[in-house]
Write a protein that holds these residues in place. Structure first.
Motif, short mmCIF file in Angstrom:
data_model
loop_
_atom_site.label_atom_id
_atom_site.label_comp_id
_atom_site.label_asym_id
_atom_site.label_seq_id
_atom_site.Cartn_x
_atom_site.Cartn_y
_atom_site.Cartn_z
N ILE A 1 0.83 -1.05 -0.11
CA ILE A 1 0.00 0.01 -0.03
C ILE A 1 0.72 1.01 0.21
O ILE A 1 0.92 2.20 -0.77
CB ILE A 1 -0.88 0.02 1.13
N ALA A 2 1.93 1.16 0.95
CA ALA A 2 2.79 2.26 0.81
C ALA A 2 3.42 2.51 -0.39
O ALA A 2 3.53 3.85 -0.92
CB ALA A 2 3.81 2.21 1.92
N ARG A 3 3.93 1.65 -0.92
CA ARG A 3 4.61 1.79 -2.28
C ARG A 3 3.60 2.31 -3.53
O ARG A 3 3.81 3.34 -4.19
CB ARG A 3 5.13 0.16 -2.79
N ASN A 4 2.28 1.86 -3.43
CA ASN A 4 1.59 2.25 -4.42
C ASN A 4 1.18 3.63 -4.10
O ASN A 4 1.08 4.44 -5.16
CB ASN A 4 0.06 1.43 -4.41
N LEU A 5 0.90 4.16 -2.88
CA LEU A 5 0.76 5.64 -2.60
C LEU A 5 1.81 6.21 -3.13
O LEU A 5 1.53 7.55 -3.63
CB LEU A 5 0.52 5.69 -1.10
N VAL A 6 3.12 5.84 -2.91
CA VAL A 6 3.96 6.88 -3.25
C VAL A 6 4.25 6.86 -4.85
O VAL A 6 4.50 8.19 -5.40
CB VAL A 6 5.66 5.84 -2.86
N ILE A 7 4.01 5.90 -5.46
CA ILE A 7 4.00 5.68 -6.89
C ILE A 7 2.69 6.74 -7.51
O ILE A 7 2.98 7.68 -8.25
CB ILE A 7 3.69 4.27 -7.42
N ASP A 8 1.56 6.64 -6.65
CA ASP A 8 0.63 7.64 -7.29
C ASP A 8 0.83 9.01 -7.06
O ASP A 8 0.53 9.71 -7.72
CB ASP A 8 -0.71 7.25 -6.08
N HIS A 9 1.72 9.23 -5.76
CA HIS A 9 2.01 10.55 -5.65
C HIS A 9 2.95 11.16 -6.65
O HIS A 9 2.74 12.00 -7.30
CB HIS A 9 2.82 10.67 -4.29
N GLN A 10 3.98 10.17 -6.89
CA GLN A 10 5.06 10.47 -8.05
C GLN A 10 4.46 10.92 -9.40
O GLN A 10 4.49 11.74 -10.18
CB GLN A 10 6.10 9.40 -8.13
N ARG A 11 3.26 9.96 -9.83
CA ARG A 11 2.57 10.16 -10.94
C ARG A 11 1.90 11.58 -10.91
O ARG A 11 2.03 12.09 -11.94
CB ARG A 11 1.65 8.87 -11.09
N LYS A 12 1.32 11.75 -9.89
CA LYS A 12 0.33 13.14 -9.97
C LYS A 12 1.39 14.25 -9.82
O LYS A 12 1.14 14.96 -10.58
CB LYS A 12 -0.18 13.17 -8.42
#
Lengths: 184, 191
Positions: A84-95
């Protein structure tokens, strides 16, 4: 203020079971166990204290909301949290469209100076950040999970969505990169 | 040396802990936000609400479809739905009144169009005569029903006459439709 406790594996499993059933207090105990680990994992990916706090909190919130779908058969609770943490980081970077968070020399110096000025504990942060800065974000995740957090190859494979064998090979290669970089 | 470097790095990494803010109030913040598991009664209510919404949406769709079907004309996409609804109505009411009323409406609508589709009009007229004759057979043995049906047919005659006066071009087709009424009258005379 959180009281930091050491929890035996059996007790930890029991806490996970209780939390899955909806026990908020058990989840609070799990929060205590994993807060530091999730925070530093996120921190060394985003290199921003406030953002790391935010993503860490969201990780625990999201993990709670999805607990009813969590099954130990699919993976451990810690790999569930890291995913979950990794996906949230990826989402943030994407945004933010920050595809690469590699530190530039200028940023490095600035951050390091700031951090050293702030507190002595930040000396460690600077050391680690400096060492990890030679790796890409994905590689950094693997090194952190395997070498720093000592997760199993299977768990890491589950978090990063790769095969266990591929993770194993990659870890060896990345550790060599880190060692070689030390010499420079 | 290299191994030592990595060991040191790991040790330094592990010195990194959550911020003081998270340690002090992180859990309190989370605890406020997380919800207790949904109580059973709420789950039931949730399911009921979802079902109700589903039924409501279904009914809206069916009503809209039926409304559109009622306004459809022969050859239209929804015309088969209209015919089907007439069959359903016949099952429930035991008569052809719905179909007869629909055919009259269709004859009137088709006759009022700027460009008359004679083929469709003729087809509807034939269907009108068929359903009327079928209904006449049914009501033959009941004076009360006969009387009631006769009154309905008279109202049709009035509408047909209006159409003929509005649009003399459809007189031939309307006269054909009127034959259904004449047949009834003829039978009455014979009685």
């Amino acid at each position: 203020m959180i009281e930091w406790v050491f929890v035996m594996p059996n007790e930890y499993k029991k806490l996970v079971k209780e939390a899955v059933k909806g026990d908020k207090n058990a989840y609070g105990e799990l929060y205590k166990i994993f807060l530091d680990r999730i925070y530093r994992f996120v921190y060394y990916l985003v290199n921003d204290e406030f953002l790391a706090e935010d993503i860490t909190q969201n990780t625990f919130l999201k993990a709670w909301n999805g607990l009813k779908n969590f099954s130990p058969a699919k993976g451990t609770f810690q790999s569930y949290l890291y995913t979950i943490a990794r996906n949230l980081v990826i989402d943030h970077q994407r945004k933010k469209k920050e595809i690469s968070i590699e530190l530039t020399i200028g940023e490095n110096l600035k951050s390091e100076t700031d951090l050293v000025d702030n507190a002595s504990r930040n000396e460690s942060i600077v050391e680690v950040r400096k060492a990890l800065s030679v790796l890409s974000e994905n590689d950094r995740q693997i090194v952190i999970l395997r070498y720093f957090e000592e997760m199993s190859y299977d768990e890491i494979a589950g978090v990063v969505g790769k095969k266990s064998g591929a993770v194993r090979v990659k870890v060896h290669r990345l550790l060599e990169v880190l060692k070689n970089n030390m010499e420079k | 040396m290299k191994e030592e470097f990595l060991e040191n790095l790991r040790s330094e990494y592990r010195k990194t802990g959550a911020t003081l803010h998270l340690r002090q109030s992180g859990w309190e913040d989370i605890a406020k936000k997380i919800e207790a598991p949904t109580p059973f009664y709420k789950q039931i209510f949730g399911s009921f609400a979802k079902l109700s919404i589903g039924v409501f949406v279904f009914l809206i769709l069916i009503t809209t479809l039926y409304g559109a079907a009622l306004a459809s004309m022969p050859g239209g996409l929804l015309y088969p739905v209209k015919i089907f609804s007439e069959k359903v109505a016949k099952v429930f009411t035991g008569n052809n009144q719905v179909a007869i009323d629909h055919r009259v409406d269709e004859i009137v609508t088709l006759s009022r169009e700027s460009e008359i589709n004679a083929r469709e009009l003729k087809k509807v007229v034939i269907e009108y005569r068929m359903v009327v004759e079928e209904e006449q057979e049914k009501v033959r043995n009941s004076e009360e029903q006969k009387q009631e049906f006769q009154e309905r047919l008279e109202s049709h005659r009035v509408r047909f006459d209006e159409i003929t006066s509005e649009n003399p071009g459809v007189e031939k087709e309307i006269e054909e439709a009127k034959k259904a009424l004449e047949f009834r009258e003829g039978e009455k005379d014979e009685d």
